[in-house]
Scaffold this active site. Structure first.
Site, PDB file in Angstrom:
ATOM      1  N   GLY A  89       0.825  -1.199   0.000  1.00 41.93           N
ATOM      2  CA  GLY A  89       0.000   0.000   0.000  1.00 41.93           C
ATOM      3  C   GLY A  89       0.862   1.253   0.000  1.00 41.93           C
ATOM      4  O   GLY A  89       2.079   1.193  -0.204  1.00 41.93           O
ATOM      5  N   GLY A  91       5.105   4.355   5.179  1.00 45.05           N
ATOM      6  CA  GLY A  91       5.632   4.336   6.539  1.00 45.05           C
ATOM      7  C   GLY A  91       4.666   4.803   7.598  1.00 45.05           C
ATOM      8  O   GLY A  91       5.028   4.888   8.770  1.00 45.05           O
ATOM      9  N   GLY A  92       3.411   5.074   7.178  1.00 42.25           N
ATOM     10  CA  GLY A  92       2.404   5.439   8.177  1.00 42.25           C
ATOM     11  C   GLY A  92       2.227   4.363   9.236  1.00 42.25           C
ATOM     12  O   GLY A  92       1.842   4.641  10.369  1.00 42.25           O
ATOM     13  N   GLY A  93       2.544   3.131   8.865  1.00 42.71           N
ATOM     14  CA  GLY A  93       2.468   2.021   9.817  1.00 42.71           C
ATOM     15  C   GLY A  93       3.825   1.639  10.382  1.00 42.71           C
ATOM     16  O   GLY A  93       3.957   0.595  11.030  1.00 42.71           O
ATOM     17  N   GLU A 128       9.583  -2.756   4.062  1.00 44.45           N
ATOM     18  CA  GLU A 128       8.846  -2.602   2.797  1.00 44.45           C
ATOM     19  C   GLU A 128       9.779  -2.155   1.674  1.00 44.45           C
ATOM     20  O   GLU A 128       9.670  -2.624   0.535  1.00 44.45           O
ATOM     21  CB  GLU A 128       7.725  -1.580   2.973  1.00 44.45           C
ATOM     22  CG  GLU A 128       6.621  -2.048   3.905  1.00 44.45           C
ATOM     23  CD  GLU A 128       5.599  -0.975   4.237  1.00 44.45           C
ATOM     24  OE1 GLU A 128       4.492  -1.334   4.618  1.00 44.45           O
ATOM     25  OE2 GLU A 128       5.918   0.219   4.132  1.00 44.45           O
TER      26      GLU A 128
HETATM   27  C1  A5P Z   1       3.229   0.885   6.419  1.00 49.27           C
HETATM   28  O1  A5P Z   1       4.363   1.340   7.059  1.00 49.27           O
HETATM   29  C2  A5P Z   1       2.884   1.753   5.283  1.00 49.27           C
HETATM   30  O2  A5P Z   1       3.890   1.970   4.378  1.00 49.27           O
HETATM   31  C3  A5P Z   1       1.615   1.354   4.590  1.00 49.27           C
HETATM   32  O3  A5P Z   1       1.848   0.746   3.370  1.00 49.27           O
HETATM   33  C4  A5P Z   1       0.859   2.585   4.368  1.00 49.27           C
HETATM   34  O4  A5P Z   1       0.840   3.285   5.598  1.00 49.27           O
HETATM   35  C5  A5P Z   1      -0.547   2.348   3.857  1.00 49.27           C
HETATM   36  O5  A5P Z   1      -1.320   1.805   4.869  1.00 49.27           O
HETATM   37  P1  A5P Z   1      -2.874   1.646   4.715  1.00 49.27           P
HETATM   38  O6  A5P Z   1      -3.097   0.633   3.648  1.00 49.27           O
HETATM   39  O7  A5P Z   1      -3.309   1.160   6.081  1.00 49.27           O
HETATM   40  O8  A5P Z   1      -3.430   2.986   4.393  1.00 49.27           O
END
Ligand code: A5P
Length: 218
Positions: free
Chosen positions: A82, A95-97, A103
């Site tokens: 994503g 990197g929101g997660g 990744e």
């Molecule tokens: C995780 O660190 C991120 O790179 C995710 O791929 C990104 O935050 C997208 O996350 P969602 O699919 O929950 O929006």
């Protein structure tokens, strides 16, 4: 269509890119969770997966999908992941997660990177979403000063330790004119593990789910 339904639609469209008999690179996040659930339906057609986070690894295993070490997998034909923001030239912020480093390693080791998003993630210019930077803990303040000197406003993501044992600085208000150049510049700061710009190795395919269905960026 609700955002959850869009995420599921993009995830299901990505199944078409999975090569039979292969090891699939799998990122992290809520959209990828939809992909993992869809992948379970064709799990007998693949050898297994390499996971972009411990959370993804657990979800894959719960579905009975083998989770393999990238060191034993070689280059991967395809990875699915994503994004928090995506542009028409397939540059991303991720990197929101907090899973950006694993990744980015998986994307680097994959011949094809398929990014799955709902239409809320598409932007003209990256940077409204604060740029995540993974940092070795003892370098946190030093790196924050360097990021401030680059014109950003870094904020320490409280209570978050990455799967690699590091911390995250979220950099607000960056002017991202040349994403590949900024990606390189930030990665040169000592103590930075990596940053969430995916421009030097952009996505190859971006699948966008909207009310009109799923389309691929040209
Ligand atoms: C995780 O660190 C991120 O790179 C995710 O791929 C990104 O935050 C997208 O996350 P969602 O699919 O929950 O929006």
């Amino acid at each position: 269509m609700a955002q959850e339904d869009k995420k599921r639609a993009a995830a299901e469209a990505a199944l078409a890119y999975v090569e039979p008999g292969s090891i699939v690179g799998v990122g992290s996040g809520s959209t990828v969770n939809c992909f993992i659930d869809a992948l379970a339906g064709i799990k007998h057609k693949i050898e297994g997966a390499v996971a972009g986070s411990n959370a993804s690894a657990e979800r894959l295993k719960a579905h009975g999908i083998a989770v393999l070490d990238l060191n034993n997998a070689g280059d991967l034909p395809v990875c699915i992941d994503g994004a928090d923001e995506a542009t028409s030239n397939k540059h991303l912020i991720k990197g929101g997660g907090a899973a950006l480093t694993r990744e980015k390693i998986i994307a680097a080791a994959s011949r094809k990177f398929v990014c799955i998003v709902d239409d809320s993630k598409i932007v003209n210019t990256l940077g409204k979403f604060p740029l995540p930077v993974e940092v070795i803990p003892m370098a946190r303040s030093y790196v924050a000063r360097k990021l401030t000197a680059l014109g950003g406003n870094p904020a320490w993501r409280q209570g978050v330790i990455t799967d690699n044992g590091n911390v995250i600085l979220d950099v607000h208000n960056l002017k991202i004119v040349d994403a590949a150049a900024l990606e390189t510049e930030i990665n040169q700061i000592v103590g930075v593990v990596t940053n969430g710009l995916f421009a030097r190795r952009p996505a190859d395919v971006v699948l966008i789910a909207s009310d009109q269905g799923v389309k691929s960026l040209p």
